[in-house]
Scaffold this motif. Structure first.
Motif, mmCIF file in Angstrom:
data_model
loop_
_atom_site.group_PDB
_atom_site.id
_atom_site.type_symbol
_atom_site.label_atom_id
_atom_site.label_comp_id
_atom_site.label_asym_id
_atom_site.label_seq_id
_atom_site.Cartn_x
_atom_site.Cartn_y
_atom_site.Cartn_z
ATOM 1 N N ALA A 37 0.648 -1.013 -0.069
ATOM 2 C CA ALA A 37 -0.135 -0.078 0.092
ATOM 3 C C ALA A 37 1.217 1.133 -0.212
ATOM 4 C CB ALA A 37 -0.596 0.417 1.673
ATOM 5 N N ASN A 38 1.615 1.624 0.588
ATOM 6 C CA ASN A 38 3.132 2.111 0.870
ATOM 7 C C ASN A 38 3.173 2.466 -0.533
ATOM 8 O OD1 ASN A 38 2.625 2.696 3.493
ATOM 9 N ND2 ASN A 38 4.671 1.823 3.637
ATOM 10 N N HIS A 39 3.539 1.531 -1.714
ATOM 11 C CA HIS A 39 4.077 2.168 -2.968
ATOM 12 C C HIS A 39 3.044 2.337 -3.482
ATOM 13 C CE1 HIS A 39 8.031 -0.558 -2.107
ATOM 14 N NE2 HIS A 39 7.608 -1.235 -1.940
ATOM 15 N N ALA A 40 2.001 1.601 -3.448
ATOM 16 C CA ALA A 40 0.917 2.703 -3.590
ATOM 17 C C ALA A 40 0.400 4.241 -4.310
ATOM 18 C CB ALA A 40 -0.717 1.667 -3.500
ATOM 19 N N TRP A 41 0.757 4.443 -2.556
ATOM 20 C CA TRP A 41 0.438 5.592 -2.454
ATOM 21 C C TRP A 41 1.187 6.937 -3.112
ATOM 22 C CZ3 TRP A 41 -3.755 8.435 -1.589
ATOM 23 C CH2 TRP A 41 -4.728 7.550 -0.387
ATOM 24 N N ARG A 42 2.579 6.186 -2.792
ATOM 25 C CA ARG A 42 3.829 6.485 -3.826
ATOM 26 C C ARG A 42 3.352 6.774 -5.427
ATOM 27 N NH1 ARG A 42 9.646 4.009 -4.457
ATOM 28 N NH2 ARG A 42 10.618 5.905 -5.718
ATOM 29 N N MET A 43 2.940 5.887 -5.137
ATOM 30 C CA MET A 43 2.719 5.789 -7.481
ATOM 31 C C MET A 43 1.740 7.282 -7.190
ATOM 32 S SD MET A 43 2.960 2.702 -8.936
ATOM 33 C CE MET A 43 4.392 1.573 -8.696
ATOM 34 N N VAL A 44 0.730 7.385 -6.537
ATOM 35 C CA VAL A 44 -0.866 7.864 -7.044
ATOM 36 C C VAL A 44 -0.277 9.496 -6.123
ATOM 37 C CG1 VAL A 44 -2.833 8.560 -5.542
ATOM 38 C CG2 VAL A 44 -2.511 5.881 -5.883
ATOM 39 N N THR A 45 0.822 10.125 -5.451
ATOM 40 C CA THR A 45 1.589 10.808 -5.177
ATOM 41 C C THR A 45 2.272 11.173 -6.365
ATOM 42 O OG1 THR A 45 1.627 10.638 -2.942
ATOM 43 C CG2 THR A 45 3.034 12.466 -3.767
ATOM 44 N N GLU A 46 3.393 10.637 -6.568
ATOM 45 C CA GLU A 46 3.610 11.137 -7.650
ATOM 46 C C GLU A 46 2.788 11.388 -9.179
ATOM 47 O OE1 GLU A 46 5.878 6.823 -8.395
ATOM 48 O OE2 GLU A 46 7.729 8.295 -7.028
ATOM 49 N N LEU A 47 1.512 10.518 -9.827
ATOM 50 C CA LEU A 47 1.007 11.247 -10.608
ATOM 51 C C LEU A 47 0.142 12.583 -10.690
ATOM 52 C CD1 LEU A 47 -0.133 10.156 -13.280
ATOM 53 C CD2 LEU A 47 -2.518 8.836 -11.561
ATOM 54 N N VAL A 48 -0.476 12.651 -8.883
ATOM 55 C CA VAL A 48 -1.148 13.753 -8.804
ATOM 56 C C VAL A 48 -0.398 14.942 -8.813
ATOM 57 C CG1 VAL A 48 -2.284 14.821 -6.524
ATOM 58 C CG2 VAL A 48 -2.817 12.522 -7.203
ATOM 59 N N ALA A 49 1.326 14.838 -8.245
ATOM 60 C CA ALA A 49 2.330 15.422 -7.729
ATOM 61 C C ALA A 49 2.591 16.452 -9.071
ATOM 62 C CB ALA A 49 3.396 15.320 -7.470
ATOM 63 N N GLY A 50 2.758 15.184 -10.519
ATOM 64 C CA GLY A 50 2.552 15.740 -11.804
ATOM 65 C C GLY A 50 1.770 17.010 -12.361
ATOM 66 N N LEU A 51 0.482 16.114 -11.868
ATOM 67 C CA LEU A 51 -0.839 17.084 -12.431
ATOM 68 C C LEU A 51 -0.996 18.248 -11.673
ATOM 69 C CD1 LEU A 51 -3.663 14.227 -12.447
ATOM 70 C CD2 LEU A 51 -2.670 15.393 -14.466
ATOM 71 N N LEU A 52 -0.036 18.624 -10.208
ATOM 72 C CA LEU A 52 -0.746 19.771 -9.566
ATOM 73 C C LEU A 52 0.837 20.818 -10.631
ATOM 74 C CD1 LEU A 52 -1.033 19.001 -6.278
ATOM 75 C CD2 LEU A 52 -2.767 19.984 -7.517
ATOM 76 N N ILE A 53 1.293 20.264 -10.465
ATOM 77 C CA ILE A 53 3.466 21.124 -10.954
ATOM 78 C C ILE A 53 2.329 21.800 -12.457
ATOM 79 C CG2 ILE A 53 5.189 20.437 -11.868
ATOM 80 C CD1 ILE A 53 5.849 19.174 -10.089
ATOM 81 N N GLY A 54 1.776 20.539 -13.295
ATOM 82 C CA GLY A 54 0.828 20.906 -14.234
ATOM 83 C C GLY A 54 0.727 22.407 -14.748
ATOM 84 N N PHE A 55 -0.506 22.007 -13.363
ATOM 85 C CA PHE A 55 -1.531 23.252 -13.760
ATOM 86 C C PHE A 55 -1.132 23.985 -12.926
ATOM 87 C CE2 PHE A 55 -4.568 24.966 -11.000
ATOM 88 C CZ PHE A 55 -5.929 25.225 -11.717
ATOM 89 N N GLY A 56 0.095 24.217 -12.376
ATOM 90 C CA GLY A 56 0.439 25.494 -11.410
ATOM 91 C C GLY A 56 0.854 26.513 -12.716
ATOM 92 N N ILE A 57 1.999 25.630 -13.436
ATOM 93 C CA ILE A 57 3.171 25.956 -14.568
ATOM 94 C C ILE A 57 2.076 26.659 -15.751
ATOM 95 C CG2 ILE A 57 4.800 25.804 -16.315
ATOM 96 C CD1 ILE A 57 5.846 23.706 -14.618
ATOM 97 N N GLY A 58 1.027 26.054 -15.889
ATOM 98 C CA GLY A 58 0.028 25.625 -16.875
ATOM 99 C C GLY A 58 -1.078 27.434 -16.445
ATOM 100 N N TYR A 59 -1.333 27.649 -15.007
ATOM 101 C CA TYR A 59 -2.371 28.434 -15.216
ATOM 102 C C TYR A 59 -1.250 29.696 -14.720
ATOM 103 C CZ TYR A 59 -5.338 31.490 -12.137
ATOM 104 O OH TYR A 59 -6.536 32.302 -11.424
ATOM 105 N N GLY A 60 0.342 29.332 -14.112
ATOM 106 C CA GLY A 60 0.450 30.753 -13.723
ATOM 107 C C GLY A 60 1.574 31.422 -15.427
#
Length: 110
Positions: A37-60
């Motif tokens: 489950a820790n590995h699964a959460w790590r992967m989910v976090t990596e995916l969400v982080a990529g989306l949020l960073i892309g959102f932040g850069i695009g919005y900016g």
């Protein structure tokens, strides 16, 4: 040349040594459900982080240039792709660790 009695004593001694080695070696740890489950959460976090960073850069960039949300859409998609790539790299790393552990456990059993 060794006598048959000596050979039997050496075999018995070797068997005792192997038995003591097996008794003193710890059992290989098996990954629990929580570990996976820790590995699964790590992967989910990596995916969400990529989306949020892309959102932040695009919005900016959209706010900076005053454009329609073209940069937002573009960078969210790029963030998604980057997040998936990082997830796949993590999955490959975890698989390699599991294969290495299985090989080590198999070699210890022989």
């Amino acid at each position: 040349m060794a006598e048959p009695d000596d050979l039997e004593r050496l075999k018995a001694l070797d068997a005792r040594i192997n038995q003591l080695k097996k008794a003193n070696t710890p059992e290989p740890s098996r990954p629990s459900g929580h570990h996976m489950a820790n590995h699964a959460w790590r992967m989910v976090t990596e995916l969400v982080a990529g989306l949020l960073i892309g959102f932040g850069i695009g919005y900016g960039l959209d706010v900076l240039f005053g454009t329609i949300p073209i940069f937002l859409v573009l960078f969210v998609l790029l963030g998604l792709v980057a997040g998936i790539r990082v997830m796949m790299r993590t999955a490959t790393e975890i698989q390699a660790q599991n294969e290495k552990a299985a090989t080590a456990a198999k070699n210890e059993g022989d």
